[in-house]
Design a protein around this motif. Structure first.
Motif, PDB file in Angstrom:
ATOM      1  N   GLY A  82      19.019 -11.913  -5.020  1.00 19.50           N
ATOM      2  CA  GLY A  82      17.575 -12.277  -4.444  1.00 19.50           C
ATOM      3  C   GLY A  82      16.530 -11.559  -5.383  1.00 19.50           C
ATOM      4  N   VAL A  83      15.758 -10.612  -4.664  1.00 19.71           N
ATOM      5  CA  VAL A  83      14.736  -9.757  -5.287  1.00 19.71           C
ATOM      6  C   VAL A  83      15.099  -8.641  -5.469  1.00 19.71           C
ATOM      7  N   ARG A  84      16.349  -8.148  -5.383  1.00 17.50           N
ATOM      8  CA  ARG A  84      16.898  -6.854  -5.679  1.00 17.50           C
ATOM      9  C   ARG A  84      18.224  -6.741  -6.624  1.00 17.50           C
ATOM     10  N   PHE A  85      18.362  -5.453  -7.036  1.00 18.59           N
ATOM     11  CA  PHE A  85      19.598  -5.185  -7.734  1.00 18.59           C
ATOM     12  C   PHE A  85      20.035  -3.666  -7.598  1.00 18.59           C
ATOM     13  N   ILE A 128      14.053  -3.063  -5.683  1.00 11.58           N
ATOM     14  CA  ILE A 128      13.426  -4.156  -5.359  1.00 11.58           C
ATOM     15  C   ILE A 128      12.888  -4.440  -6.903  1.00 11.58           C
ATOM     16  N   ASP A 129      13.008  -5.651  -7.363  1.00 17.68           N
ATOM     17  CA  ASP A 129      12.724  -5.959  -8.633  1.00 17.68           C
ATOM     18  C   ASP A 129      11.304  -6.473  -8.883  1.00 17.68           C
ATOM     19  N   PHE A 130      10.291  -5.644  -8.772  1.00 15.88           N
ATOM     20  CA  PHE A 130       8.816  -6.002  -8.509  1.00 15.88           C
ATOM     21  C   PHE A 130       8.307  -6.507  -9.833  1.00 15.88           C
ATOM     22  N   SER A 131       9.010  -6.551 -10.978  1.00 21.00           N
ATOM     23  CA  SER A 131       8.420  -7.292 -12.275  1.00 21.00           C
ATOM     24  C   SER A 131       9.180  -8.109 -12.816  1.00 21.00           C
ATOM     25  N   GLY A 132      10.402  -8.635 -11.979  1.00 18.34           N
ATOM     26  CA  GLY A 132      11.221  -9.666 -12.445  1.00 18.34           C
ATOM     27  C   GLY A 132      11.800  -9.238 -13.712  1.00 18.34           C
ATOM     28  N   GLN A 133      12.317  -8.060 -14.052  1.00 20.00           N
ATOM     29  CA  GLN A 133      12.659  -7.641 -15.013  1.00 20.00           C
ATOM     30  C   GLN A 133      11.888  -7.429 -16.166  1.00 20.00           C
ATOM     31  N   TYR A 177      10.109   4.086  -8.974  1.00 19.51           N
ATOM     32  CA  TYR A 177      11.474   3.591  -8.940  1.00 19.51           C
ATOM     33  C   TYR A 177      12.485   4.485  -7.934  1.00 19.51           C
ATOM     34  N   GLU A 178      12.246   5.792  -7.958  1.00 16.17           N
ATOM     35  CA  GLU A 178      12.910   6.647  -7.123  1.00 16.17           C
ATOM     36  C   GLU A 178      12.762   6.139  -5.791  1.00 16.17           C
ATOM     37  N   ASN A 179      11.660   5.926  -5.388  1.00 12.19           N
ATOM     38  CA  ASN A 179      11.295   5.398  -3.940  1.00 12.19           C
ATOM     39  C   ASN A 179      12.081   4.014  -3.716  1.00 12.19           C
ATOM     40  N   GLY A 180      12.553   3.193  -4.737  1.00 13.01           N
ATOM     41  CA  GLY A 180      13.427   1.774  -4.468  1.00 13.01           C
ATOM     42  C   GLY A 180      12.691   0.768  -5.040  1.00 13.01           C
ATOM     43  N   THR A 181      11.552   0.899  -5.731  1.00 13.50           N
ATOM     44  CA  THR A 181      10.926  -0.201  -6.651  1.00 13.50           C
ATOM     45  C   THR A 181      10.947   0.006  -7.809  1.00 13.50           C
ATOM     46  N   TYR A 182      11.401  -1.016  -8.736  1.00 13.73           N
ATOM     47  CA  TYR A 182      11.188  -1.151 -10.118  1.00 13.73           C
ATOM     48  C   TYR A 182      10.081  -1.966 -10.600  1.00 13.73           C
ATOM     49  N   VAL A 183       8.832  -1.039 -11.088  1.00 11.68           N
ATOM     50  CA  VAL A 183       7.816  -1.641 -11.752  1.00 11.68           C
ATOM     51  C   VAL A 183       7.362  -1.296 -12.891  1.00 11.68           C
ATOM     52  N   ALA A 184       7.313  -2.292 -13.938  1.00 17.43           N
ATOM     53  CA  ALA A 184       7.068  -2.233 -15.380  1.00 17.43           C
ATOM     54  C   ALA A 184       5.724  -1.785 -15.461  1.00 17.43           C
ATOM     55  N   ASN A 185       5.647  -0.740 -16.648  1.00 17.62           N
ATOM     56  CA  ASN A 185       4.246  -0.560 -16.842  1.00 17.62           C
ATOM     57  C   ASN A 185       3.860  -0.713 -18.322  1.00 17.62           C
ATOM     58  N   MET A 186       2.772  -1.077 -18.711  1.00 19.63           N
ATOM     59  CA  MET A 186       2.185  -1.451 -20.125  1.00 19.63           C
ATOM     60  C   MET A 186       1.124  -0.630 -20.440  1.00 19.63           C
ATOM     61  N   ILE A 187       1.146   0.438 -21.073  1.00 20.93           N
ATOM     62  CA  ILE A 187      -0.104   1.343 -21.683  1.00 20.93           C
ATOM     63  C   ILE A 187      -0.768   1.773 -20.525  1.00 20.93           C
ATOM     64  N   ASN A 188      -1.711   1.235 -19.719  1.00 22.04           N
ATOM     65  CA  ASN A 188      -2.175   2.055 -18.661  1.00 22.04           C
ATOM     66  C   ASN A 188      -2.115   1.180 -17.361  1.00 22.04           C
ATOM     67  N   ASP A 191       7.437  -9.669   3.583  1.00 17.85           N
ATOM     68  CA  ASP A 191       8.090  -8.187   4.041  1.00 17.85           C
ATOM     69  C   ASP A 191       8.390  -7.519   2.630  1.00 17.85           C
ATOM     70  N   ASP A 192       8.979  -8.140   1.541  1.00 19.24           N
ATOM     71  CA  ASP A 192       9.400  -7.333   0.484  1.00 19.24           C
ATOM     72  C   ASP A 192       8.180  -6.929  -0.294  1.00 19.24           C
ATOM     73  N   VAL A 193       7.095  -7.693  -0.289  1.00 18.89           N
ATOM     74  CA  VAL A 193       5.879  -7.124  -0.826  1.00 18.89           C
ATOM     75  C   VAL A 193       5.380  -5.913  -0.352  1.00 18.89           C
ATOM     76  N   ASP A 194       5.502  -6.116   1.317  1.00 21.43           N
ATOM     77  CA  ASP A 194       5.047  -4.724   1.881  1.00 21.43           C
ATOM     78  C   ASP A 194       6.005  -3.393   1.503  1.00 21.43           C
ATOM     79  N   GLU A 195       7.408  -3.642   1.519  1.00 25.51           N
ATOM     80  CA  GLU A 195       8.146  -2.463   1.204  1.00 25.51           C
ATOM     81  C   GLU A 195       7.678  -2.009  -0.260  1.00 25.51           C
ATOM     82  N   ALA A 196       7.816  -2.897  -1.358  1.00 25.12           N
ATOM     83  CA  ALA A 196       7.730  -2.542  -2.621  1.00 25.12           C
ATOM     84  C   ALA A 196       6.066  -1.926  -2.684  1.00 25.12           C
ATOM     85  N   VAL A 197       5.095  -2.223  -1.974  1.00 27.66           N
ATOM     86  CA  VAL A 197       3.678  -1.545  -1.927  1.00 27.66           C
ATOM     87  C   VAL A 197       3.695  -0.126  -1.430  1.00 27.66           C
TER      88      VAL A 197
END
Length: 445
Positions: A42-45, A54-59, A399-410, A423-429
């Motif tokens: 699903g949306v998790r790895f 939670i894969d919040f940046s789709g890799q 990430y340590e909290n459980g959500t992968y989010v990519a970051n680019m510059i700022n 529900d997934d959005v709420d957890e990641a947010v």
């Protein structure tokens, strides 16, 4: 950036082997620390130590279908058994049907496709096609852009990672971007600048190449009238409009393509990433019927060994059908609106959030050191420098909290699989909410 979090802080055997024998991308190798993933659904790895994210940046903003697209995997396996590879002079049912389907889902009269194996190769093909068709050489692109890593595509990239690859191919020129939050030029004023550039270059520019919505350099959404006017300006000067939809395509914006958000049909469009939901490497360059007709009696002097690879095309065909059958583009629009509201909540609660922007499930959260105005934690030069920034630390905390989010510059780049739920959005947010305490504490005021 990949993060490591094993129980005893030692790498797994796979991580250690990879570190020793495989180059990390866009990195000083001393700073590379790969994390082993052993399962995804699903949306998790899940990592080797059992930690789930939670894969919040789709890799890399490419896993549009998430990690459970069984129809795509099955189509690949079936084609591999039927015939894994044939030279491009032959055809297969998946290649022919995918070409027809892309002509159907892309806007306007985009009608004929060249298949490659990645977004960067799709851009290379677009550059060559534009030059062949117009008989001109120059390509105008923008400073806050990313178009790929090969010789031509890195040359038209504005991203600072191009600097280490210069000098690039000749004939590339850069223009300003529609960046309301971070530029001293109004977005529509940047069009006047491009108009003047094309005038001063004379009749030498083959194409204007843009991401309809800039991805890796900050999720920059132009005004509604920007892209239609840009196409007019390009055509007024005898140049084509190329839209790079590698990141913004296939439902990411709540429309099939970023160009659809603005009601524009480009002359050439490039695609990859979501084309197969990242289940197989596949790029595509589609052109209008007028450009396609040009090559009936003019040689298309371009090709790849793996052009139209049967297994990759089977993946693409199954992926596009999945978007259609599961109404994922519409779902992305609906959940994307909710995501935008939740990110605005973060801006209300955290003074270090300077701006939130985006459409659909293609969103950015830009940080600031000052509540009085834009003072970025991360700068362009950080992309080619050693060390980490406060923005990296925010992403690591999430990430340590459980959500992968990519970051680019700022900017935190949020582009989850289109299958994500509220529900997934709420957890990641909630994970990002906590992580932003890092940047709040680092502010200058």
């Amino acid at each position: 950036m990949a993060y490591e979090e094993t129980v005893d802080d030692r790498p797994t055997e796979t991580e250690a082997t990879d570190k020793e024998y495989v180059f990390g991308t866009w990195s000083y190798q001393s700073e590379v620390s790969p994390t082993e993933i052993v399962e995804a659904d699903g949306v998790r790895f899940t990592e080797a130590d059992g930690s789930e994210r939670i894969d919040f940046s789709g890799q890399l903003m490419c896993s549009n279908l998430g990690h459970s697209a069984d129809d795509v995997a099955d189509a690949m396996a079936e084609q591999a058994q039927t015939g894994a590879y044939f030279a491009p002079g032959f055809t297969t049912e998946p290649r022919a049907e995918l070409g027809e389907l892309l002509a159907d889902v892309t806007p306007g009269d985009l009608s004929k496709t060249f298949f490659s194996t990645s977004g960067t190769e799709a851009v290379e093909a677009a550059i060559k096609i534009a030059r062949f068709y117009t008989g001109k050489q120059k390509i105008l692109s923008r400073y806050r852009s990313y178009h790929g890593a090969t010789a031509g595509s890195i040359s038209v990239t504005g991203d600072p990672r191009r600097l280490k690859a210069e000098p690039g191919i000749p004939g590339t020129i850069k223009a300003p971007d529609p960046y309301a939050y971070g530029s001293n030029m109004d977005p529509m004023e940047s069009l006047d600048y491009i108009d003047e550039m094309l005038e001063l270059e004379g009749d030498t520019v083959a194409a204007v190449l843009v991401e309809p919505i800039v991805g890796s350099n900050g999720i920059l959404v132009p005004p509604e009238e920007y892209l239609p006017r840009l196409k007019e300006i390009a055509h007024d000067h005898g140049a084509l409009l190329i839209c790079d939809e590698v990141m913004s395509g296939f439902g990411r914006t709540g429309e099939w393509f970023g160009s659809d958000v603005f009601g524009v049909t480009p002359d050439i469009m490039t695609m990859a990433k979501g084309l197969t939901g990242a289940y197989a490497p596949l790029g595509a360059t589609i052109v209008t019927s007028e450009i396609a007709d040009h090559f009936e009696d003019e040689m298309l002097c371009h090709g790849h060994t793996y052009s139209g690879h049967p297994v990759a095309c089977a993946a693409g065909l199954a992926a596009v059908k999945t978007y259609q059958e599961q109404n994922l583009v519409e779902h992305a629009a609906d959940v994307g609106e909710y995501l935008g509201e939740r990110l605005d909540d973060l801006a209300d609660d955290h003074p270090s959030v300077g701006d939130t922007r985006g459409v659909g499930l293609f969103r950015g959260v830009e940080l600031t050191k000052s509540s009085e105005g834009r003072v970025p934690f991360g700068r362009r030069e950080d992309k080619i420098s050693k060390g980490s920034t406060v923005v990296d630390e925010v992403a690591e905390r999430a990430y340590e909290n459980g959500t992968y989010v990519a970051n680019m510059i700022n900017t935190l780049v949020i582009a989850p699989p289109l299958t994500i739920t509220e529900d997934d959005v709420d957890e990641a947010v909630s994970h990002i909410d906590d992580a932003l305490s890092v940047s709040d504490a680092a502010m200058e005021d």
